[in-house]
Write an enzyme that holds these catalytic residues in place. Structure first.
Site, mmCIF file in Angstrom:
data_model
loop_
_atom_site.group_PDB
_atom_site.id
_atom_site.type_symbol
_atom_site.label_atom_id
_atom_site.label_comp_id
_atom_site.label_asym_id
_atom_site.label_seq_id
_atom_site.Cartn_x
_atom_site.Cartn_y
_atom_site.Cartn_z
ATOM 1 N N GLU A 130 9.069 -70.694 -6.089
ATOM 2 C CA GLU A 130 9.158 -69.640 -7.109
ATOM 3 C C GLU A 130 7.782 -69.023 -7.258
ATOM 4 O OE1 GLU A 130 11.200 -70.440 -10.787
ATOM 5 O OE2 GLU A 130 12.651 -71.750 -9.781
ATOM 6 N N GLU A 149 19.409 -66.696 -8.732
ATOM 7 C CA GLU A 149 19.868 -67.629 -9.768
ATOM 8 C C GLU A 149 20.980 -66.981 -10.582
ATOM 9 O OE1 GLU A 149 16.645 -69.034 -12.229
ATOM 10 O OE2 GLU A 149 17.946 -70.428 -13.313
ATOM 11 N N ASN A 206 15.044 -79.118 -9.973
ATOM 12 C CA ASN A 206 14.139 -77.980 -10.138
ATOM 13 C C ASN A 206 13.315 -78.182 -11.407
ATOM 14 O OD1 ASN A 206 13.365 -74.957 -9.951
ATOM 15 N ND2 ASN A 206 14.264 -75.115 -11.992
ATOM 16 N N GLU A 207 12.044 -77.909 -11.325
ATOM 17 C CA GLU A 207 11.155 -77.998 -12.501
ATOM 18 C C GLU A 207 11.508 -79.207 -13.357
ATOM 19 O OE1 GLU A 207 10.548 -74.227 -14.531
ATOM 20 O OE2 GLU A 207 9.643 -73.366 -12.731
ATOM 21 N N GLN A 231 12.992 -62.822 -8.295
ATOM 22 C CA GLN A 231 14.268 -63.160 -7.670
ATOM 23 C C GLN A 231 14.840 -61.908 -7.040
ATOM 24 O OE1 GLN A 231 17.009 -65.264 -10.215
ATOM 25 N NE2 GLN A 231 15.442 -66.679 -10.930
ATOM 26 N N TYR A 249 3.770 -68.318 -11.213
ATOM 27 C CA TYR A 249 4.043 -66.906 -11.505
ATOM 28 C C TYR A 249 2.747 -66.210 -11.905
ATOM 29 C CZ TYR A 249 9.071 -67.745 -11.425
ATOM 30 O OH TYR A 249 10.357 -68.051 -11.032
HETATM 31 O O1 AHR Z 1 12.846 -67.642 -12.129
HETATM 32 C C1 AHR Z 1 13.135 -67.834 -13.470
HETATM 33 C C2 AHR Z 1 12.885 -69.262 -13.937
HETATM 34 O O2 AHR Z 1 11.536 -69.559 -13.831
HETATM 35 C C3 AHR Z 1 13.578 -70.344 -13.148
HETATM 36 O O3 AHR Z 1 14.871 -70.569 -13.580
HETATM 37 C C4 AHR Z 1 12.727 -71.533 -13.433
HETATM 38 O O4 AHR Z 1 12.757 -72.480 -12.399
HETATM 39 C C5 AHR Z 1 11.355 -70.946 -13.676
HETATM 40 O O5 AHR Z 1 10.767 -71.444 -14.810
#
Ligand code: AHR
Length: 550
Positions: A351, A46, A193-194, A400, A261
């Protein structure tokens, strides 16, 4: 395809503090022709912190091998792990990105503010052509994430025309003017995205309608069929998945994403609110950006926990959070099965990874974190979960690739290091597009007073084209070696050779640093042998082990 249950059966046996308990595994043949899609091993880049700028894309005066401004040491390292795909330009950044800003002569590209990630200058020197040049060097499939939040169907339609159309058209002419004659034939396109959060604070019904609208104008040009990926749920927002599956339907999407995450949290530390922890309602989290305060969009993020300074209790809770991926995949898949029993739609975990506090002294909006032996165990365990759900999970992207979150690679000026997580991807590349071998696993528990026990061992197995069986094991117990007995009887193999490799370290907090970049690395392992149809492995505490049987 039938409704196949691919996931591993895991039984946790009671832990005994004194006797050395063993793990028992049986490895079964591939009966359903399931393949571990190589795209499970994908990555994400990103316009955030030092991932693109000062990561892949460096100052033209930097004295290292480069192709234009692309760092070739990074390219070489990623090619070595056979990186199958790269997702770009975001993340949250994608829903603010207007692709026309990043094409054409550099001097004419606008200089803007990256309002999502720290209000830093975005000079647009890295755009569509540069990303696709990078993908060509990496020999990897691009995944382009389109802008739904602040973009239009017209903007997305013309980007796809620019990328994929060969015949005469305004976008083909523009592409040629900008130096690229042939279309790139990009196969994977994300529609936002999101969208529940930084991508537009939408309700699922609204996003489902927008998806249908945008999707209508994404053309499949000759030789360039586009696999569309819908912006899926945050953690355990099952209603999001339900509504999208019902309202968009399995025929309009190739994949539906999921973001999860792993956050490190000590059990005794106060509950930290965080929109991606899944401990708040979807309504409460909608509209939050992942990084708030100065440079963020109306949200906030509280600190997670250090990347390198943590105790065993924090480690324990972190591993518990990591292993939750299995439950999330099962539950989202269960909903997908209702609308798509043939499993046409891929669950795309685009992600994932551990999200810690940034390294002290670095910009909070840049999400630069170190990477420890703990993170290698997280990577190995999560990839085993994905492999064992390969009937539904057919793509995933670690967040990432370089210098951001759970990165494979960290850089400091000319220096570059490979993280423990990198070495896990290197070990696991044997699973790319290999035949999936289901396993049944009985494991001792890894326990901590006051907490539910965790399975100490996890594993997955596959067979490659040459017939080699590869098994990847993780022992998350930081204190105990665990003997494993794996029955190979069902495979009917005549085993001639056993080779093994291990990744481990003295402490779960150990890292590779710029002063000692090879402190943690993979080495040959002598703790695996066969006795007839039985494979015996002594899994060291806190280790990732690959055993290859020919
Ligand atoms: O990976 C960092 C961020 O985490 C991304 O931009 C977003 O999609 C997520 O919340």
């Amino acid at each position: 395809m039938k409704n196949i249950i691919a996931a591993t059966l895991i039984i946790i046996s009671a832990c005994c503090a004194f006797a050395q308990e063993s793990s028992k595994i049986s490895i079964n043949p591939n009966v359903d022709n399931l393949v571990i899609n190589k795209h499970i091993y994908g990555h994400f880049s990103e316009h955030l912190g030092r991932c693109i700028y000062d990561g892949f894309w460096v100052n033209e005066h930097m004295n290292i091998p480069k192709d234009g401004r692309i760092r070739l040491d990074i390219v070489e390292a990623l090619r070595n792990v056979k990186i199958p795909n790269l997702r770009w330009p975001g993340g949250c950044f994608a829903d603010e990105y207007h692709w026309r800003d990043g094409v054409g002569p550099n001097a004419q590209r606008p200089t803007l503010i990256n309002t999502t990630w720290g209000n830093v200058t975005e000079d647009n020197s890295f755009g569509t052509h540069e990303f696709l040049d990078l993908c060509a060097l990496l020999q990897t499939e691009p995944i382009i994430c389109g802008n739904v939040g602040t973009g239009s169907p017209q903007e997305m339609a013309s980007w796809v025309e620019y990328l994929n159309f060969e015949g005469k058209s305004p976008m083909t002419d523009l592409r040629k003017e900008n130096g690229q004659d042939d279309p790139w034939n990009v196969q994977f396109v994300g529609i936002g995205n999101e969208s529940w959060g930084c991508g537009g604070s939408m309700r699922p019904e609204y996003y489902a309608d927008l998806y249908r609208q945008f999707n209508n104008f994404v053309e499949n040009y000759p030789n360039a069929r586009v696999n569309r990926i819908a912006a899926g749920a945050n953690v355990a927002d099952y209603n999001w998945t339900e509504v999208l599956m019902r309202e968009i339907g399995p025929r309009r999407m190739w994949g539906l994403s999921l973001h999860y995450y792993t956050h490190p949290r000590g059990g005794s530390s106060p509950l930290r609110l965080d929109y991606s922890l899944g401990n708040e309602t979807p309504e409460a989290t909608r509209g939050r950006s992942p990084f708030g305060g100065p440079g963020g969009r109306s949200g906030f993020r509280r600190l997670s926990g250090s990347a390198t300074d943590f105790d065993e209790e924090t480690y324990y809770v972190t591993m518990q959070n990591c292993l939750r991926m299995d439950e999330l995949i099962r539950e989202h898949s269960r909903i997908m099965d209702k609308y798509d029993p043939d499993k046409r739609v891929a669950l795309v975990v685009d992600e994932w990874g551990i999200w810690t506090d940034v390294e002290p002294g670095t910009n909070r909006a840049f999400l630069y974190q170190q990477n420890s032996m703990r993170d290698a165990l997280i990577a190995g365990s999560t990839l085993n979960v994905f492999n064992n759900h390969c009937d539904r999970v057919r793509m995933a992207n670690l967040a990432q690739t370089v210098n951001v979150l759970q990165a494979l690679i960290l850089t400091k000026d000319e220096k570059m290091l490979l993280t423990p997580t990198y070495h896990v991807f290197d070990l696991y590349k044997v699973h790319h597009d290999a035949k999936y071998l289901p396993i049944q696993l009985e494991t001792p528990a890894y326990s901590m007073l006051g907490y539910t026990s965790l399975p100490a061992v996890n594993a997955s197995a596959s067979q490659d084209e040459s017939g080699t069986v590869n098994i990847t094991f993780v022992n998350i117990d930081p204190n105990q070696e665990i003997p494993v007995e794996a029955s190979l009887a069902a495979l009917g193999l005549k085993i001639k050779s056993v080779k093994a490799k291990v990744l481990t370290s003295k402490n779960i907090t150990d890292i590779n640093s710029f002063d000692n970049p090879e402190y943690i690395k993979t080495v040959d392992f002598s703790g695996a042998k066969t006795e007839g149809n039985l494979l015996k492995v002594k899994l060291p505490a806190k280790s990732v082990v690959l055993v290859s049987l020919k």
